[in-house]
Design an enzyme around this catalytic site. Structure first.
Site, short mmCIF file in Angstrom:
data_model
loop_
_atom_site.label_atom_id
_atom_site.label_comp_id
_atom_site.label_asym_id
_atom_site.label_seq_id
_atom_site.Cartn_x
_atom_site.Cartn_y
_atom_site.Cartn_z
N CYS A 16 42.89 68.66 99.14
CA CYS A 16 43.97 68.10 98.34
C CYS A 16 44.19 66.63 98.63
CB CYS A 16 45.31 68.79 98.64
SG CYS A 16 45.28 70.57 98.63
N ASN A 117 48.83 69.00 101.89
CA ASN A 117 47.42 68.75 102.15
C ASN A 117 47.10 69.39 103.50
OD1 ASN A 117 45.55 65.79 103.19
ND2 ASN A 117 44.78 67.72 102.40
N GLY A 118 46.27 70.43 103.50
CA GLY A 118 45.93 71.12 104.73
C GLY A 118 45.81 72.61 104.54
N TYR A 257 32.84 61.75 105.21
CA TYR A 257 32.69 62.06 103.79
C TYR A 257 33.98 62.06 102.99
CZ TYR A 257 31.68 64.83 99.59
OH TYR A 257 31.58 65.27 98.30
#
Length: 485
Positions: A16, A117-118, A257
């Protein structure tokens, strides 16, 4: 049918990206711009919630930000000076609109919107307990667990309820939360997932990466610290640290990345780190060759570093089309094979007769590496060597990254020689875990307590994994029962 492009399918996918604005007219429009810059972190769905001082307004949709939030009527309906948004690549919960964030609920204290996010690594156990106590879940997302923990907390104020909820969850989280009282941004105590703060004409901005601040013209202020809660009420900003201090362990794969190369992560240029990884790779695993060729686009900075360190020329031997979406129709095996070349094609005039070194960021299943090596051989390369700008990915991630089950990770089942045989290269090498830390400007991992989460490479998970341990116990019990029977 629709399927993911073969070159994208063999990558680890970040789960996310989140973005929030407090104190700006037309906050939702800024959030939409910020989400565009974070699109690489999640491409399945996007959502924005705003607050106009009286009501919350939400628009969520499957697909990219573009096409869903580029209409004036949609942005115009998201009224208010406070807004937060989310782009999603699902790791927990099905791919469905009900799981698209921000998630919203009406609590006793008022409206509550959350972007996460996670991944909560004890969400299954918490959910089971909450359901037994009467909670009714509307999604299959682990994020909803936080909403119910806040709703059922016995503390009086919302902030205390929120802190109480966070103290009960395990795993990784960076959160942006909206209530009628204001906005809260926070990171888990280990800081596994990133979150930064900026300012724009008096407005406070939160984002997963600094590149999103750049896009909206905001000034980068600082990273939200691991375990920190930043509360914004109007123009007033306060910082709270309710957790016991621990040594941070931010995700090291952000440098390899996940983050865009033009972002700054933990005061380091992601682009500079990736070049340093490539240089370290050239030192550790040199090879006689004529050309250094990146696997676009994520392998490019590391390939530049490898070329500069080795003195071998850098060339664009694989050309990527930027006009092909993530999905396309593949009605048969022949078309499916040809579909690979829709997005990447060999620069034949450059490659023919040359000894080449391909630089990529990682190998997951190995299917992409095999296709690229084959493409280079079909283009007439005399030799094809593969160099990877990360250590072998041998373990699954349980902190919000879409990792295949461990049995499907090529490095979990094969040694490097066997991996090389599988991808059909002339040679294969990875940067070492110590080399990765050196590229970050730090001591060898063996000489320090790890400063980052590198569990996907080492299996050293920095938190307990309650749900995963329960699943493993059930699987082991079932296997034992089969043997007994």
């Amino acid at each position: 049918m629709f399927t993911t492009n073969p070159f994208d399918d063999d990558k680890l996918h970040e789960e996310c990206g989140i973005f929030g604005v407090s104190g700006s007219e037309g906050a939702a429009a800024l959030v939409a711009l910020g989400l565009h810059a974070l699109q690489h972190r999640g491409q399945e769905a996007a959502g924005i919630t705003s607050f106009d001082g009286c009501e919350f307004h939400t628009h969520r949709a499957m697909g990219h930000v573009a096409g869903n939030f580029d209409r004036d009527d949609i942005i115009g309906a998201l009224r208010g000076t406070v807004a937060c948004g989310h782009v999603r690549y699902s790791t927990t919960g099905e791919t469905a609109l009900r799981n698209v964030q921000p998630l919203y609920a009406d609590l006793a204290s008022g409206g509550f919107a959350i972007s996460h996010n996670g991944n909560i690594s004890n969400a299954m156990r918490l959910r089971r307990d909450l359901v037994q106590r009467g909670s009714i879940f509307q999604s299959t997302s682990d994020t909803e667990t936080i909403i119910h923990l806040v709703a059922t907390s016995s503390y009086r104020t919302f902030v205390d309820k929120f802190i109480d909820a966070l103290k009960r969850v395990e795993g990784a989280y960076s959160l942006i939360v909206m209530t009628p009282e204001g906005m809260i941004a926070c990171r888990d105590p280990l800081g596994i997932r990133p979150l930064v703060m900026g300012k724009l004409d008096g407005a406070v901005i939160f984002a997963s990466e600094t590149v999103a601040l750049d896009v909206v013209g905001a000034e980068f202020v600082r990273s939200i610290e691991p375990g920190e809660l930043v509360i914004v009420r109007g123009t007033e900003i306060s910082s709270h640290r309710p957790f016991a201090p621990v040594s941070p362990r931010p995700c090291i794969f952000e440098y390899v990345y996940f983050s865009r190369p033009d972002s700054i992560s933990e005061d380091r240029s992601v682009y500079t780190v990736r070049k340093a990884i490539g240089a370290q790779l050239a030192i550790e695993s040199p090879v006689e060759a004529d050309l250094i060729i990146p696997v676009p686009d994520s392998g490019t900075p590391a390939a530049l570093g490898y070329a500069q360190q080795s003195g071998i020329p850098f060339e664009l031997g694989i050309i990527r089309s930027h006009y092909v979406g993530r999905t396309f129709i593949q009605p048969g095996d022949k078309v499916r094979h040809l579909g690979v070349k829709l997005k990447h094609n060999a620069n034949r005039a450059l490659i023919k007769g040359q000894r080449i070194v391909l630089i990529d960021d990682s190998i997951v299943r190995g299917t992409t590496s095999l296709k690229i090596v084959q493409m280079m051989r079909e283009a007439g390369a005399a030799e094809v060597h593969m160099r990877i700008a990360s250590p072998p990915t041998r373990h699954s991630c349980f902190y919000g990254v879409d990792t295949p089950e461990r049995a499907k990770l090529l490095a979990a089942t094969k040694n490097i020689e066997e991996m090389n045989t599988y991808i059909q290269a002339d040679s294969l090498a990875f940067v070492s875990i110590d080399g990765l830390y050196k590229a970050l400007g730090e001591a060898c991992r063996a000489d320090i307590r790890p400063s980052h989460c590198d569990a996907c490479f080492t299996g050293d998970y920095p938190t307990t994994l309650t749900d995963q341990d329960e699943v493993a116990s059930v699987d082991q019990f079932a296997l034992l029962a089969e043997r007994v029977i």
